[in-house]
Design a protein around this motif. Sequence first.
Motif, PDB file in Angstrom:
ATOM      1  N   GLU A 176       4.319   8.838  11.541  1.00 16.23           N
ATOM      2  CA  GLU A 176       4.436   7.471  11.090  1.00 16.23           C
ATOM      3  C   GLU A 176       3.295   6.642  11.667  1.00 16.23           C
ATOM      4  O   GLU A 176       2.987   6.734  12.848  1.00 16.23           O
ATOM      5  CB  GLU A 176       5.787   6.891  11.520  1.00 16.23           C
ATOM      6  CG  GLU A 176       6.008   5.477  10.990  1.00 16.23           C
ATOM      7  CD  GLU A 176       7.324   4.875  11.459  1.00 16.23           C
ATOM      8  OE1 GLU A 176       8.219   4.766  10.608  1.00 16.23           O
ATOM      9  OE2 GLU A 176       7.430   4.530  12.655  1.00 16.23           O
ATOM     10  N   LEU A 177       2.720   5.805  10.779  1.00 19.04           N
ATOM     11  CA  LEU A 177       1.599   4.978  11.177  1.00 19.04           C
ATOM     12  C   LEU A 177       1.848   3.556  10.702  1.00 19.04           C
ATOM     13  O   LEU A 177       2.133   3.324   9.520  1.00 19.04           O
ATOM     14  CB  LEU A 177       0.291   5.514  10.573  1.00 19.04           C
ATOM     15  CG  LEU A 177      -0.996   4.762  10.927  1.00 19.04           C
ATOM     16  CD1 LEU A 177      -1.288   4.875  12.414  1.00 19.04           C
ATOM     17  CD2 LEU A 177      -2.172   5.297  10.110  1.00 19.04           C
ATOM     18  N   LYS A 178       1.753   2.608  11.625  1.00 15.21           N
ATOM     19  CA  LYS A 178       1.974   1.203  11.283  1.00 15.21           C
ATOM     20  C   LYS A 178       0.672   0.415  11.402  1.00 15.21           C
ATOM     21  O   LYS A 178      -0.212   0.774  12.174  1.00 15.21           O
ATOM     22  CB  LYS A 178       3.014   0.591  12.226  1.00 15.21           C
ATOM     23  CG  LYS A 178       4.410   1.185  12.102  1.00 15.21           C
ATOM     24  CD  LYS A 178       5.377   0.496  13.059  1.00 15.21           C
ATOM     25  CE  LYS A 178       6.783   1.065  12.937  1.00 15.21           C
ATOM     26  NZ  LYS A 178       7.730   0.397  13.868  1.00 15.21           N
ATOM     27  N   ASP A 179       0.622  -0.675  10.627  1.00 15.19           N
ATOM     28  CA  ASP A 179      -0.511  -1.568  10.798  1.00 15.19           C
ATOM     29  C   ASP A 179      -0.211  -2.548  11.929  1.00 15.19           C
ATOM     30  O   ASP A 179       0.854  -2.478  12.552  1.00 15.19           O
ATOM     31  CB  ASP A 179      -0.858  -2.293   9.489  1.00 15.19           C
ATOM     32  CG  ASP A 179       0.186  -3.318   9.060  1.00 15.19           C
ATOM     33  OD1 ASP A 179       1.114  -3.639   9.838  1.00 15.19           O
ATOM     34  OD2 ASP A 179       0.058  -3.824   7.927  1.00 15.19           O
ATOM     35  N   ASN A 180      -1.129  -3.460  12.199  1.00 16.88           N
ATOM     36  CA  ASN A 180      -0.944  -4.326  13.359  1.00 16.88           C
ATOM     37  C   ASN A 180      -0.039  -5.521  13.094  1.00 16.88           C
ATOM     38  O   ASN A 180       0.072  -6.415  13.932  1.00 16.88           O
ATOM     39  CB  ASN A 180      -2.286  -4.778  13.938  1.00 16.88           C
ATOM     40  CG  ASN A 180      -3.074  -5.683  13.001  1.00 16.88           C
ATOM     41  OD1 ASN A 180      -2.723  -5.855  11.835  1.00 16.88           O
ATOM     42  ND2 ASN A 180      -4.154  -6.253  13.517  1.00 16.88           N
ATOM     43  N   THR A 181       0.622  -5.515  11.918  1.00 11.42           N
ATOM     44  CA  THR A 181       1.681  -6.491  11.652  1.00 11.42           C
ATOM     45  C   THR A 181       3.060  -5.841  11.713  1.00 11.42           C
ATOM     46  O   THR A 181       4.069  -6.503  11.515  1.00 11.42           O
ATOM     47  CB  THR A 181       1.508  -7.151  10.272  1.00 11.42           C
ATOM     48  OG1 THR A 181       1.765  -6.186   9.242  1.00 11.42           O
ATOM     49  CG2 THR A 181       0.099  -7.705  10.103  1.00 11.42           C
ATOM     50  N   LYS A 215       3.968  -3.267   9.705  1.00 11.57           N
ATOM     51  CA  LYS A 215       4.271  -2.626   8.422  1.00 11.57           C
ATOM     52  C   LYS A 215       3.914  -1.141   8.479  1.00 11.57           C
ATOM     53  O   LYS A 215       2.872  -0.761   9.013  1.00 11.57           O
ATOM     54  CB  LYS A 215       3.471  -3.301   7.305  1.00 11.57           C
ATOM     55  CG  LYS A 215       3.673  -2.690   5.931  1.00 11.57           C
ATOM     56  CD  LYS A 215       2.784  -3.377   4.902  1.00 11.57           C
ATOM     57  CE  LYS A 215       2.910  -2.719   3.531  1.00 11.57           C
ATOM     58  NZ  LYS A 215       2.010  -3.364   2.532  1.00 11.57           N
ATOM     59  N   VAL A 216       4.802  -0.301   7.924  1.00 13.85           N
ATOM     60  CA  VAL A 216       4.550   1.135   7.882  1.00 13.85           C
ATOM     61  C   VAL A 216       3.503   1.440   6.801  1.00 13.85           C
ATOM     62  O   VAL A 216       3.713   1.151   5.622  1.00 13.85           O
ATOM     63  CB  VAL A 216       5.839   1.932   7.618  1.00 13.85           C
ATOM     64  CG1 VAL A 216       5.515   3.423   7.459  1.00 13.85           C
ATOM     65  CG2 VAL A 216       6.845   1.722   8.751  1.00 13.85           C
ATOM     66  N   MET A 232      -9.185   1.185   2.036  1.00 15.66           N
ATOM     67  CA  MET A 232      -8.487   0.656   3.207  1.00 15.66           C
ATOM     68  C   MET A 232      -8.618  -0.861   3.315  1.00 15.66           C
ATOM     69  O   MET A 232      -9.712  -1.407   3.234  1.00 15.66           O
ATOM     70  CB  MET A 232      -9.039   1.328   4.463  1.00 15.66           C
ATOM     71  CG  MET A 232      -8.270   1.017   5.737  1.00 15.66           C
ATOM     72  SD  MET A 232      -8.945   1.941   7.149  1.00 15.66           S
ATOM     73  CE  MET A 232      -8.387   3.606   6.798  1.00 15.66           C
ATOM     74  N   ASN A 233      -7.489  -1.533   3.505  1.00 13.28           N
ATOM     75  CA  ASN A 233      -7.483  -2.995   3.658  1.00 13.28           C
ATOM     76  C   ASN A 233      -6.511  -3.427   4.747  1.00 13.28           C
ATOM     77  O   ASN A 233      -5.889  -4.479   4.663  1.00 13.28           O
ATOM     78  CB  ASN A 233      -7.142  -3.680   2.331  1.00 13.28           C
ATOM     79  CG  ASN A 233      -5.764  -3.308   1.821  1.00 13.28           C
ATOM     80  OD1 ASN A 233      -5.063  -2.483   2.422  1.00 13.28           O
ATOM     81  ND2 ASN A 233      -5.344  -3.909   0.718  1.00 13.28           N
ATOM     82  N   TRP A 234      -6.365  -2.597   5.788  1.00 14.00           N
ATOM     83  CA  TRP A 234      -5.426  -2.860   6.869  1.00 14.00           C
ATOM     84  C   TRP A 234      -6.018  -2.418   8.203  1.00 14.00           C
ATOM     85  O   TRP A 234      -6.983  -1.658   8.248  1.00 14.00           O
ATOM     86  CB  TRP A 234      -4.085  -2.160   6.631  1.00 14.00           C
ATOM     87  CG  TRP A 234      -4.184  -0.796   6.006  1.00 14.00           C
ATOM     88  CD1 TRP A 234      -4.097  -0.494   4.674  1.00 14.00           C
ATOM     89  CD2 TRP A 234      -4.403   0.473   6.676  1.00 14.00           C
ATOM     90  NE1 TRP A 234      -4.246   0.872   4.468  1.00 14.00           N
ATOM     91  CE2 TRP A 234      -4.425   1.478   5.676  1.00 14.00           C
ATOM     92  CE3 TRP A 234      -4.574   0.833   8.015  1.00 14.00           C
ATOM     93  CZ2 TRP A 234      -4.617   2.825   5.986  1.00 14.00           C
ATOM     94  CZ3 TRP A 234      -4.766   2.182   8.321  1.00 14.00           C
ATOM     95  CH2 TRP A 234      -4.780   3.156   7.312  1.00 14.00           C
TER      96      TRP A 234
END
Length: 403
Positions: A364-369, A371-372, A390-392
């Motif tokens: 599992e990988l989440k962004d810095n907000t 969100k998965v 990529m936009n995160w």
Amino acid sequence: MTNKHSLYLNRRKVIRGILATTAFGVTSKLWTGCTPTAQQNTPNSPSPAANNSPSGNTKPIVIGFIYVGPKDDFGYNQAHAEGKAGVAKIAGVKTVEEANVPETTAVQETMRNMINQDGANVLFPTSFGYFDPHIIKVAQEYPEVQFLHCGGLYEEGKHPKNIGSYFGYIDEAQYIAGIIAAHTSKTGKLGFVAAKPIPQLLRNVNSFTLGAKTIKPNITTQIIFTGDWSLPVKEAEATNSMIDQGVDVVTCHVDSPKVIMETAEKRGIFCCGFHANQAQLAPKGYLTGAEWDWTSVYSKYVQMISEGKTLMNGGIPHLERGGLKDGFCKLSNYGPAVSEAAKKDAEAAKAKFMDGSMVIYKGELKDNTGKVILAAGKEYKQRDIELEKMNWLVDGVVGSIAS
């Protein structure tokens, strides 16, 4: 505007005036006697790269290289210029180049001049902003010239068939640099000076951070966007600001890392380079860097062209990509501050990239907000097209794309 720049623009206007009053053929002469004479073989030359036409005539490959900045910027443009210098040594190849060409209609003029004045039949306009609309427009005007762009995303059916895109997975070297940065950092705070939030840049930020997190899971990477590829004053300000906030290792994705490396050295922190080798700019603090190997890439294109392959006949891929094992990029030599433990972990990661077993983006990988981005059990491999969109920013990056 400097006098030098004024002369440069005047030269362009003169050439355009000549072109407007001279009967140049748009495509019929591109592969005829208007091209310069091929270089002679020398004992140290690579294998000949003559372009064999169906009629059996041997013609030189005339390649034009265009850079958005100076050729000695210790960065993006220098790396491409070094690649140009490498292929210029190949027998049967003639190269021309122009530096400091902005991402405006000026690059269209440069491309046309290289084709009509220099007989170029292959062009490498290297800056990201050259692609749309400039390369697309000129490629439509010259269907027999091959346009190979660094970083653009070619789309079948949308773009002319004489356009190709090449880029390297330099984020692999950034991932390894992140490992070394995490080993070296005492504060647990890394810094990243960035130009524009395009996918290739975000990928470097994220891979650098993910590499660092394999060593220290709670480490952070602060990011500051300057807004353009070459803004030395803002780059220095961003570097100093991050150092003031406790960052003790900094890296970047701008055209010329020179100011950032020098600022880091002056302030007594560590740095990781990008594009080319900047070790001489920071002899104490330079840890390593993610470097391009464009001589290798451009030589492969010359080989394909010499075999009669083109973008138009399908012999040359419209999307050409590669990483460490493919010779698109490499890692700078380790600096004096790199520990043996850091070297060991870095070399272990490099070995996985070389044998193809490394996967940077896996769930599992989440962004810095929070969100998965990738669910558990899922992964993006290096060639997955999703990574080119990529936009995160991954968890651990401090900052936002909008900043």
